[in-house]
Design an enzyme around this catalytic site. Structure first.
Site, PDB file in Angstrom:
ATOM      1  CB  CYS A 122      -0.971   0.131   1.205  1.00  0.00           C
ATOM      2  SG  CYS A 122      -1.773   1.534   1.496  1.00  0.00           S
TER       3      CYS A 122
ATOM      4  CE  LYS B  69      -8.307   1.833  -1.368  1.00  0.00           C
ATOM      5  NZ  LYS B  69      -7.580   0.902  -0.740  1.00  0.00           N
TER       6      LYS B  69
END
Lengths: 235, 235
Positions: free
Chosen positions: B85, B166
């Protein structure tokens, strides 16, 4: 966030199969943002000695490696245990009990799904270790489902395909071999083909098999997602 | 097995990106059996508060969640830390240092690769948090590479695509938007496009972009595989 249970995944057996399972766990979760997904800890140690070899009497006992993983997952705060390796289920129920983790058995979940569909005979494509230990045959029998297994030459072809996935070298010939073995099980009365080794899913396209192909890894992912988030969603 | 280092992956941000990273780690390892792969522990807690929102001043600080993950990985025996990330890299260097883990920074690895290729200007597609924190701009500057960022309307399109990944709802319009933004960066002199958010890789096909697209997640996977197994392979 109360009600959400941390899921431990004892993986790495092999790693590509664990990647596949984790992907299915994400897919099987109806989340619209990161925060709605299942919290997991994955112990991915691919150095665990070959489970199948050990069950056939020719290899090192994987139990100490598996116990280390289960204990690490417990230590990390996991409550539920999922193991995306069918063959490892010859070893893990005892280890989960020792550690006080709730094992969601890939084999039980599959046997339940077959019975719920009214299936009376299922073809089982699995490692020789899984077959030798009777993992599916015994579980399916308890649900009134007969397990149909490949003959010896067929089983050699199944093991060759599994080895090809583990070495990253699946070729069209492996896929065709699996389809032929699956068709022969259907010819012998199998109403479903169970890809009862998490590597096989990566080498098999069900479109050339005359009966539905059931993927235990997906069934496990679906069950685990429901268990981990269920309480949070309903309560 | 001596020389092999257990890799900790602080993931779940988001989960699909962590699945992608784990898959790349397996692909980037030249192994012919399970036992030759990288041993990993993945802490995949998707409940970490939004990193980008926090960096923009509008959200909960994710630090306590990230610290809990880093500490669990340390506890499990990990020595090396990888975080798939990019935005989280505004927080993790300090946490890795606290825990005594060796962080392999996805941003440093990418900056090194750009410099090694002689690139002088790179387009950065990233979260608004990553851009606001200057994570790539600062790292690239140290390597003599200029960072070219989208304009405000372009950045809104990038954030929409990240949100779509997402939520599991990427549509062709998102892919086209990313390609258009990437092309505009190339028009402004970018010799490479860096998909500097691990979700973007899942929504972008580089084939319609006039300059090469660089995937930091793959660079990180390659570096981590080399570090984890390097000593074992050479010694």
């Amino acid at each position: 966030m109360s009600g959400i249970r941390l899921v431990g995944v004892l993986g790495g057996m092999g790693p590509a199969a664990t990647v596949d399972f984790y992907g299915k766990l994400v897919e099987e979760t109806a989340a619209t943002c990161d925060q709605g997904h299942v919290p997991v800890v994955i112990w991915g140690d691919p150095r665990v000695p070959d489970r199948s070899l050990s069950l056939l009497g020719g290899g090192e006992d994987p139990t100490p490696y598996l116990r280390r993983g289960v204990e690490a997952l417990k230590q990390a705060g996991c409550e539920v245990l999922a193991v995306p390796c069918n063959t490892a289920h010859a070893f893990v129920p005892r280890l989960a009990e020792e550690a006080g983790l709730e094992l969601v058995s890939i084999i039980e979940v599959t046997a339940e799904a077959l019975a719920a569909d009214g299936v009376r005979a299922a073809g089982v494509l699995a490692t020789s270790g899984t077959l030798h230990a009777g993992l599916y045959a015994n579980a399916l029998r308890r649900y009134g489902v007969a397990a149909i297994e490949p003959d010896e030459p067929g089983q050699r072809r199944v093991m060759a395909a599994i080895g090809a996935v583990k070495s990253g070298g699946v070729r069209p010939a492996h896929r065709r071999a699996l389809e032929e073995v699956a068709r022969s099980l259907a010819d012998r009365g199998a109403e479903r083909i169970v890809t009862a080794c998490t590597e096989l899913v990566l080498a098999m396209d069900g479109s050339h098999v005359p009966v539905p192909v059931l993927d235990p890894a997906r069934l496990l992912a679906r069950r685990v997602a429901g268990m981990a988030l269920g309480a949070a969603l309903t309560g």
